[in-house]
Motif scaffolding. Structure first.
Motif, PDB file in Angstrom:
ATOM      1  N   ALA A 393       0.828  -1.203   0.000  1.00 28.31           N
ATOM      2  CA  ALA A 393       0.000   0.000   0.000  1.00 28.31           C
ATOM      3  C   ALA A 393       0.864   1.254   0.000  1.00 28.31           C
ATOM      4  O   ALA A 393       0.541   2.251  -0.672  1.00 28.31           O
ATOM      5  CB  ALA A 393      -0.924  -0.007   1.212  1.00 28.31           C
ATOM      6  N   THR A 394       1.974   1.215   0.739  1.00 27.93           N
ATOM      7  CA  THR A 394       2.883   2.368   0.776  1.00 27.93           C
ATOM      8  C   THR A 394       3.501   2.616  -0.591  1.00 27.93           C
ATOM      9  O   THR A 394       3.592   3.757  -1.062  1.00 27.93           O
ATOM     10  CB  THR A 394       3.984   2.139   1.819  1.00 27.93           C
ATOM     11  N   ILE A 395       3.917   1.529  -1.252  1.00 28.16           N
ATOM     12  CA  ILE A 395       4.522   1.661  -2.583  1.00 28.16           C
ATOM     13  C   ILE A 395       3.503   2.202  -3.580  1.00 28.16           C
ATOM     14  O   ILE A 395       3.797   3.144  -4.341  1.00 28.16           O
ATOM     15  CB  ILE A 395       5.079   0.304  -3.053  1.00 28.16           C
ATOM     16  N   LEU A 396       2.310   1.597  -3.568  1.00 23.61           N
ATOM     17  CA  LEU A 396       1.286   2.062  -4.500  1.00 23.61           C
ATOM     18  C   LEU A 396       0.890   3.500  -4.203  1.00 23.61           C
ATOM     19  O   LEU A 396       0.666   4.297  -5.127  1.00 23.61           O
ATOM     20  CB  LEU A 396       0.061   1.153  -4.422  1.00 23.61           C
ATOM     21  N   GLY A 397       0.812   3.864  -2.944  1.00 21.91           N
ATOM     22  CA  GLY A 397       0.488   5.242  -2.576  1.00 21.91           C
ATOM     23  C   GLY A 397       1.550   6.216  -3.035  1.00 21.91           C
ATOM     24  O   GLY A 397       1.243   7.321  -3.517  1.00 21.91           O
ATOM     25  N   SER A 398       2.812   5.806  -2.894  1.00 29.16           N
ATOM     26  CA  SER A 398       3.916   6.665  -3.332  1.00 29.16           C
ATOM     27  C   SER A 398       3.900   6.860  -4.844  1.00 29.16           C
ATOM     28  O   SER A 398       4.082   7.974  -5.355  1.00 29.16           O
ATOM     29  CB  SER A 398       5.255   6.055  -2.895  1.00 29.16           C
ATOM     30  N   ILE A 399       3.653   5.762  -5.567  1.00 34.80           N
ATOM     31  CA  ILE A 399       3.576   5.869  -7.029  1.00 34.80           C
ATOM     32  C   ILE A 399       2.403   6.750  -7.442  1.00 34.80           C
ATOM     33  O   ILE A 399       2.525   7.625  -8.313  1.00 34.80           O
ATOM     34  CB  ILE A 399       3.448   4.474  -7.661  1.00 34.80           C
ATOM     35  N   GLY A 400       1.245   6.535  -6.800  1.00 38.40           N
ATOM     36  CA  GLY A 400       0.076   7.348  -7.120  1.00 38.40           C
ATOM     37  C   GLY A 400       0.310   8.816  -6.827  1.00 38.40           C
ATOM     38  O   GLY A 400      -0.073   9.698  -7.619  1.00 38.40           O
ATOM     39  N   GLY A 401       0.952   9.104  -5.693  1.00 34.52           N
ATOM     40  CA  GLY A 401       1.254  10.488  -5.349  1.00 34.52           C
ATOM     41  C   GLY A 401       2.196  11.128  -6.342  1.00 34.52           C
ATOM     42  O   GLY A 401       2.022  12.302  -6.731  1.00 34.52           O
ATOM     43  N   TRP A 402       3.192  10.338  -6.777  1.00 32.61           N
ATOM     44  CA  TRP A 402       4.165  10.862  -7.751  1.00 32.61           C
ATOM     45  C   TRP A 402       3.461  11.176  -9.083  1.00 32.61           C
ATOM     46  O   TRP A 402       3.712  12.221  -9.694  1.00 32.61           O
ATOM     47  CB  TRP A 402       5.269   9.851  -7.966  1.00 32.61           C
ATOM     48  N   LEU A 403       2.547  10.292  -9.508  1.00 35.03           N
ATOM     49  CA  LEU A 403       1.827  10.511 -10.761  1.00 35.03           C
ATOM     50  C   LEU A 403       0.936  11.755 -10.677  1.00 35.03           C
ATOM     51  O   LEU A 403       0.819  12.532 -11.634  1.00 35.03           O
ATOM     52  CB  LEU A 403       0.988   9.292 -11.114  1.00 35.03           C
ATOM     53  N   ILE A 404       0.294  11.945  -9.518  1.00 35.91           N
ATOM     54  CA  ILE A 404      -0.557  13.127  -9.351  1.00 35.91           C
ATOM     55  C   ILE A 404       0.263  14.401  -9.419  1.00 35.91           C
ATOM     56  O   ILE A 404      -0.110  15.383 -10.082  1.00 35.91           O
ATOM     57  CB  ILE A 404      -1.316  13.036  -8.011  1.00 35.91           C
ATOM     58  N   ILE A 405       1.413  14.376  -8.725  1.00 34.53           N
ATOM     59  CA  ILE A 405       2.292  15.562  -8.747  1.00 34.53           C
ATOM     60  C   ILE A 405       2.764  15.854 -10.167  1.00 34.53           C
ATOM     61  O   ILE A 405       2.784  17.005 -10.618  1.00 34.53           O
ATOM     62  CB  ILE A 405       3.501  15.348  -7.814  1.00 34.53           C
ATOM     63  N   GLN A 406       3.134  14.802 -10.916  1.00 36.38           N
ATOM     64  CA  GLN A 406       3.605  14.981 -12.288  1.00 36.38           C
ATOM     65  C   GLN A 406       2.506  15.573 -13.165  1.00 36.38           C
ATOM     66  O   GLN A 406       2.757  16.451 -14.004  1.00 36.38           O
ATOM     67  CB  GLN A 406       4.050  13.621 -12.853  1.00 36.38           C
ATOM     68  N   SER A 407       1.263  15.102 -12.971  1.00 38.76           N
ATOM     69  CA  SER A 407       0.172  15.617 -13.786  1.00 38.76           C
ATOM     70  C   SER A 407      -0.106  17.104 -13.496  1.00 38.76           C
ATOM     71  O   SER A 407      -0.491  17.882 -14.370  1.00 38.76           O
ATOM     72  CB  SER A 407      -1.099  14.797 -13.557  1.00 38.76           C
ATOM     73  N   LEU A 408       0.097  17.491 -12.244  1.00 38.74           N
ATOM     74  CA  LEU A 408      -0.135  18.882 -11.866  1.00 38.74           C
ATOM     75  C   LEU A 408       0.958  19.806 -12.423  1.00 38.74           C
ATOM     76  O   LEU A 408       0.720  21.009 -12.630  1.00 38.74           O
ATOM     77  CB  LEU A 408      -0.192  19.016 -10.332  1.00 38.74           C
ATOM     78  N   LEU A 409       2.142  19.218 -12.646  1.00 33.96           N
ATOM     79  CA  LEU A 409       3.248  20.031 -13.134  1.00 33.96           C
ATOM     80  C   LEU A 409       3.201  20.215 -14.661  1.00 33.96           C
ATOM     81  O   LEU A 409       3.921  21.050 -15.210  1.00 33.96           O
ATOM     82  CB  LEU A 409       4.591  19.421 -12.736  1.00 33.96           C
ATOM     83  N   ILE A 410       2.403  19.384 -15.332  1.00 33.70           N
ATOM     84  CA  ILE A 410       2.337  19.479 -16.790  1.00 33.70           C
ATOM     85  C   ILE A 410       1.479  20.700 -17.190  1.00 33.70           C
ATOM     86  O   ILE A 410       0.348  20.836 -16.742  1.00 33.70           O
ATOM     87  CB  ILE A 410       1.740  18.193 -17.408  1.00 33.70           C
ATOM     88  N   VAL A 411       2.013  21.555 -18.020  1.00 30.61           N
ATOM     89  CA  VAL A 411       1.293  22.793 -18.460  1.00 30.61           C
ATOM     90  C   VAL A 411       0.603  22.505 -19.784  1.00 30.61           C
ATOM     91  O   VAL A 411       1.236  22.018 -20.723  1.00 30.61           O
ATOM     92  CB  VAL A 411       2.269  23.972 -18.601  1.00 30.61           C
TER      93      VAL A 411
END
Length: 411
Positions: A393-411
């Motif tokens: 769950a920690t790994i999946l949460g970390s990956i999900g969080g990273w993907l969300i952050i990446q999507s927010l950074l895309i202009v």
């Protein structure tokens, strides 16, 4: 009541939850059938649970203690659970027919495994029953045929560092088991803090791991392993092996279990049996010598006391399919009443323990306990399905969080 009826059982659970319906009907097999149930029932447990649960303790051990409680209910209805304690993978549980007779409970614990951790060690309970002081110690020391000297050293360290601390309530749950092991010293004469006390009877039960050889068996030795026979001179009679028992030899030399006595062994080896459904008592593993690893010893009444301890029965219980050890039981009677003060400096081990108490016992135990918690957490995350779930769950949460952050950074 001129005597207290005691019954002690020791069992290596092999890190597996005990099945109450299998264990319960046989707990009292070594108790005389023509007398009432014992006043006090003591159960010594080794490898009570997997290392993660044992080292973390608390609620992780509740199912394992509960299983023994259920087994005792089947064996001795009406006996109340008094107290349970564990030191790592070694535990002790006490039940009483009339718990109102019990007072002044003290506890002690010491690890003798790697880095003094509790994968091996001892846990003790000292109590007063109708003015009679009783000390019970559950122990588990070094395994393997070639580790005899290590076993002697483990015993030495147990005597030096098993120090009894302040009184605890009999109703306290085992979930806070580590607290009393780290409390300060009780007030009073320091000579009575250790395992050997001038005013206490002493009983030691556990997987002491002494073997019948210092080397592993060769393939040809399997022919000498014990088998059912009534002929004492037969090479397959278990008495042939008992002559080489390390514990009997080392006690005679004064190297271990100092001052303690053991009833005569008339039962076959208790280890190492292959897992079975209980249909055979002679199904031995080939890579270990069958040995009497599981033992119960006691300290005779002091020389200045007229009334003596009386042994009724010392015997092995049926094998449970969950363990490669067989449980062992000892029933005996202890004189009721306080042990009187010695008239002078008698030559008794209660007055002259084999080893002095280690002045650093408390700090050493505190350091070891921190290591146990660290090891327990790692083992929990790696070796249990609950821990694996947390890691995933920690790994999946970390990956999900990273993907969300990446999507927010895309202009």
């Amino acid at each position: 009541m001129a005597n207290i009826s005691l019954y002690l059982v020791t069992f290596n659970c092999a890190r597996t939850l005990v099945q109450a319906h299998q264990f319960g009907p046989h707990i009292l097999d070594a108790f005389p059938q023509d007398v009432p149930t014992p006043d006090i029932l003591v159960i010594s447990l080794q490898e009570i649970a997997p290392i993660a649960y044992s080292f973390l303790g608390g609620s992780f051990l509740t199912p394992y203690f509960d299983a023994i409680r259920e087994a005792v209910k089947l064996a001795a209805k009406g006996h109340a659970h008094v107290i349970s304690r564990n030191l790592g993978m070694t535990a002790i549980m006490i039940f009483a027919k009339d718990p109102t007779n019990i007072s002044s409970i003290q506890t002690a614990g010491v690890g003798v495994g790697v880095q003094e951790l509790g994968n091996k060690g001892a846990v003790g309970i000292r109590l007063v029953y109708s003015e009679t002081q009783l000390t019970f110690v559950a122990a588990h020391i070094a395994p393997m045929e070639n580790a005899m000297l290590r076993r002697n050293e483990d015993w030495r360290n147990i005597v030096k560092r098993l120090v009894f601390t302040n009184n605890v309530r009999a109703t306290r749950d085992e979930q806070d088991e580590d607290a009393p092991l780290l409390q300060g010293l009780p007030h009073g004469d320091g000579s009575e803090l250790g395992m050997y006390s001038p005013r206490s009877h002493l009983f030691v039960a556990g997987d002491l791991n002494y073997r019948v050889s210092e080397t592993k068996p060769k393939e040809s030795d399997f022919e000498k392993f014990p088998q059912p026979t009534d002929e004492a001179d037969n090479q397959n009679h278990f008495m042939m092996l008992l002559e080489n028992d390390q514990l009997l030899q080392q006690r005679k030399l004064g190297n271990t279990l100092h001052g303690l006595s053991e009833a005569e062994i008339k039962f076959p080896p208790t280890y190492k049996l292959l897992a079975s459904n209980g249909s055979s008592d002679w199904n031995w593993a080939r890579h270990r010598w069958p040995s009497w690893c599981d033992r119960i010893l006691y300290l005779e009444s002091p020389v200045w006391m007229q009334k003596k301890i009386r042994v009724h029965k010392y015997d092995v219980l049926p094998q449970l399919e969950t363990s490669d050890h067989r449980p062992v039981g000892l029933s005996l009677s202890v004189p009721l009443g306080a042990i009187p003060k010695p008239p002078n400096q008698e030559d008794d081990i209660r007055l002259h323990p084999p080893f002095d108490i280690d002045p650093d016992w408390k700090s050493r135990r505190a350091i070891a306990r921190k290591k146990e918690i660290a090891v327990g957490i790692v083992a929990y995350l790696i070796l249990t399905w609950e821990g694996n779930t947390i890691v995933l769950a920690t790994i999946l949460g970390s990956i999900g969080g990273w993907l969300i952050i990446q999507s927010l950074l895309i202009v």
